[in-house]
Design a protein around this motif. Structure first.
Motif, PDB file in Angstrom:
ATOM      1  N   HIS A  79      15.488  14.642  52.967  1.00 49.33           N
ATOM      2  CA  HIS A  79      14.411  15.563  52.567  1.00 49.33           C
ATOM      3  C   HIS A  79      14.476  16.874  53.333  1.00 49.33           C
ATOM      4  CE1 HIS A  79      11.752  14.545  56.071  1.00 49.33           C
ATOM      5  NE2 HIS A  79      12.212  13.326  55.927  1.00 49.33           N
ATOM      6  N   ASP A 109      13.789  14.406  62.288  1.00 47.06           N
ATOM      7  CA  ASP A 109      13.289  14.003  60.970  1.00 47.06           C
ATOM      8  C   ASP A 109      13.240  15.199  60.049  1.00 47.06           C
ATOM      9  OD1 ASP A 109      12.130  12.704  58.866  1.00 47.06           O
ATOM     10  OD2 ASP A 109      10.258  12.228  59.893  1.00 47.06           O
ATOM     11  N   ILE A 110      14.259  15.459  59.206  1.00 49.67           N
ATOM     12  CA  ILE A 110      15.491  14.689  59.122  1.00 49.67           C
ATOM     13  C   ILE A 110      16.649  15.656  58.987  1.00 49.67           C
ATOM     14  CG2 ILE A 110      15.279  14.298  56.630  1.00 49.67           C
ATOM     15  CD1 ILE A 110      16.768  11.823  59.176  1.00 49.67           C
ATOM     16  N   GLU A 143       8.735  14.952  51.145  1.00 51.61           N
ATOM     17  CA  GLU A 143       8.797  13.551  51.570  1.00 51.61           C
ATOM     18  C   GLU A 143       7.632  13.229  52.487  1.00 51.61           C
ATOM     19  OE1 GLU A 143       9.593  10.018  53.919  1.00 51.61           O
ATOM     20  OE2 GLU A 143       9.380  12.031  54.722  1.00 51.61           O
ATOM     21  N   GLU A 144       7.223  14.214  53.299  1.00 48.77           N
ATOM     22  CA  GLU A 144       6.246  13.923  54.354  1.00 48.77           C
ATOM     23  C   GLU A 144       4.822  13.750  53.835  1.00 48.77           C
ATOM     24  OE1 GLU A 144       7.034  13.085  57.208  1.00 48.77           O
ATOM     25  OE2 GLU A 144       8.939  14.012  57.751  1.00 48.77           O
ATOM     26  N   GLU A 167      16.975   8.680  57.194  1.00 44.67           N
ATOM     27  CA  GLU A 167      15.795   8.734  58.056  1.00 44.67           C
ATOM     28  C   GLU A 167      16.260   8.248  59.410  1.00 44.67           C
ATOM     29  OE1 GLU A 167      12.733   9.880  57.781  1.00 44.67           O
ATOM     30  OE2 GLU A 167      12.800  10.354  55.646  1.00 44.67           O
TER      31      GLU A 167
HETATM   32 ZN   LIG Z   1      11.675  11.813  57.286  1.00 43.68          ZN
END
Ligand SMILES: [Zn+2]
Length: 390
Positions: A79, A109-110, A143-144, A167
């Motif tokens: 992501h 991340d990430i 994604e978050e 991840e």
């Molecule tokens: Zn992530």
């Protein structure tokens, strides 16, 4: 500095903060800068790619490596967004290297994992090793917060045999994790001047009863049926908001509920169950003042894959071992990932990447560069060795 470190530094230096539903905007928010960079990067590499709009200012970048004669296609997913920078003690977008660690928001991340995937992808494109798998490299958005990027990707039926989601797993394989469903409950009241409260109905008092019941319900869930590794499902009330001013009897109050599901649980059934518990506890008149707002996060868990996928776990383990010189563990984790939506669409999905989730989202986020290098080697070996049919 080597190419990998330069690429990771470039990615960390481009802010791509997910506003997390807070209505924040302006430079630094959303994934546009990352998508522009990736677009140039894929152009220079000379591979076909698409920029697919998911929401205004938010595009998935999807590039392809077509291996000659390949019988399998892998999806690499990483992501583009990061969590916000509130409370950080380092400069979030000034990548700094110290003692083998690269610091900055998103390093762990990430963007570290994305760098490793991109480096592996580029190497496959340049070397075109015999027998390699075709690879679709997907750089997704959001994604978050609500996983809209991976949901769109899953809905597009990308025609792949296996998804590898990056991840921070410390170079182990994650093959199951929890999912989440989040929704709001609103209590309505009747407003009036607070000097004559008997003329109104206080929405905050009503919500107090709701919250007490939700706390009871959460306790019951915690005592209920548990997953052997992930534990029981959970519910938490994370925000409350209501009222206009202290001298007005409030006519509204809202709470936000986070319900984590374990593999096998139905998310919407979980919401309905909580709703039924509230209605039963509050009595019939609650239907007149209690409102259930449909979930805004509805993220599938990742179920441990069935028989057809077990072979993949073994093959991926072997590929990783070739890359890093040791066999990775296979485990479950409590947090959610893009693998949930991909798996829910019927794609066998595994999570693997450099860095430790303990360093993700932190005030001084960092990743070990050696882990990123090892991950790049592992992703490359997946592409190189997984080209034949299971
Ligand atoms: Zn992530």
């Amino acid at each position: 500095v080597d190419d990998l470190t330069r690429l990771l530094s470039d990615l960390v230096a481009i802010p791509s903060v997910n506003p997390m539903g807070r209505g924040l905007s302006g430079p630094g928010f959303l994934e546009g800068g990352m998508s522009d960079y990736l677009e140039r990067w894929f152009s220079v590499l000379g591979v076909p790619f698409e920029r697919r709009p998911v929401a205004p200012g938010r595009d998935n970048l999807i590039a392809r490596y077509d291996a000659p004669g390949s019988r399998t296609t892998l999806l690499f997913d990483a992501h583009q967004d990061t969590v916000p920078t509130d409370g950080m003690t380092i400069l979030p977008f000034l990548p700094t290297i110290d003692a083998g660690r690269l610091y900055g928001r998103g390093s762990c991340d990430i963007k570290g994992g994305m760098t490793a995937m991109l480096v592996a992808f580029a190497r496959l494109v340049r070397e075109r090793p015999a027998g390699s798998a075709s690879v679709i490299m997907a750089c997704t958005v959001d994604e978050e917060f609500t996983h809209t990027g991976s949901m769109q990707l899953a809905a597009s039926r990308p025609g792949v045999d296996l998804a590898i989601v990056s991840e921070p797993t410390r170079l182990d394989i994650v093959n199951y994790h929890k999912g989440a469903v989040r929704w709001k409950v609103r209590a309505r009241g009747v407003a009036c001047h607070s000097s004559t409260p008997h003329l109104g109905f206080n929405a905050i008092y009503r919500m107090a009863r709701v919250v007490t019941l939700l706390a009871e319900y959460a306790t019951l869930l915690a005592q209920g049926e548990a997953h052997p590794v992930l534990g029981p499902p959970s519910l938490s009330v994370g925000r409350i908001e209501g009222g206009l001013s202290v001298n007005v009897v409030p006519d509204w109050c809202e709470v936000e509920i986070d319900r984590r599901v374990i593999p096998g649980e139905d998310r919407l059934a979980a919401v309905e169950d909580a709703k039924a518990y509230l209605i039963a506890g509050l009595g019939d008149d609650a239907a007149d003042w209690l409102e259930f707002i449909p979930p805004w996060v509805n993220m599938p868990s990742l179920s441990p894959c069935g028989e057809s996928c077990k072979i993949w776990v073994e093959r991926v383990q072997n590929a990783i071992a070739l890359g890093i010189g040791g066999t990775p563990a296979v485990a479950g984790v409590p947090y959610g990932t893009d693998a949930g939506p991909l798996n829910a669409a019927g794609l066998p999905s595994l999570v693997f990447g450099p860095g430790d989730i303990a360093q993700a989202h932190t005030k001084d986020e960092w990743v070990e560069l050696d882990q990123v290098r090892m991950a790049a080697e592992a992703y490359y070996q997946m592409g190189r060795t997984l080209g034949s049919e299971c």
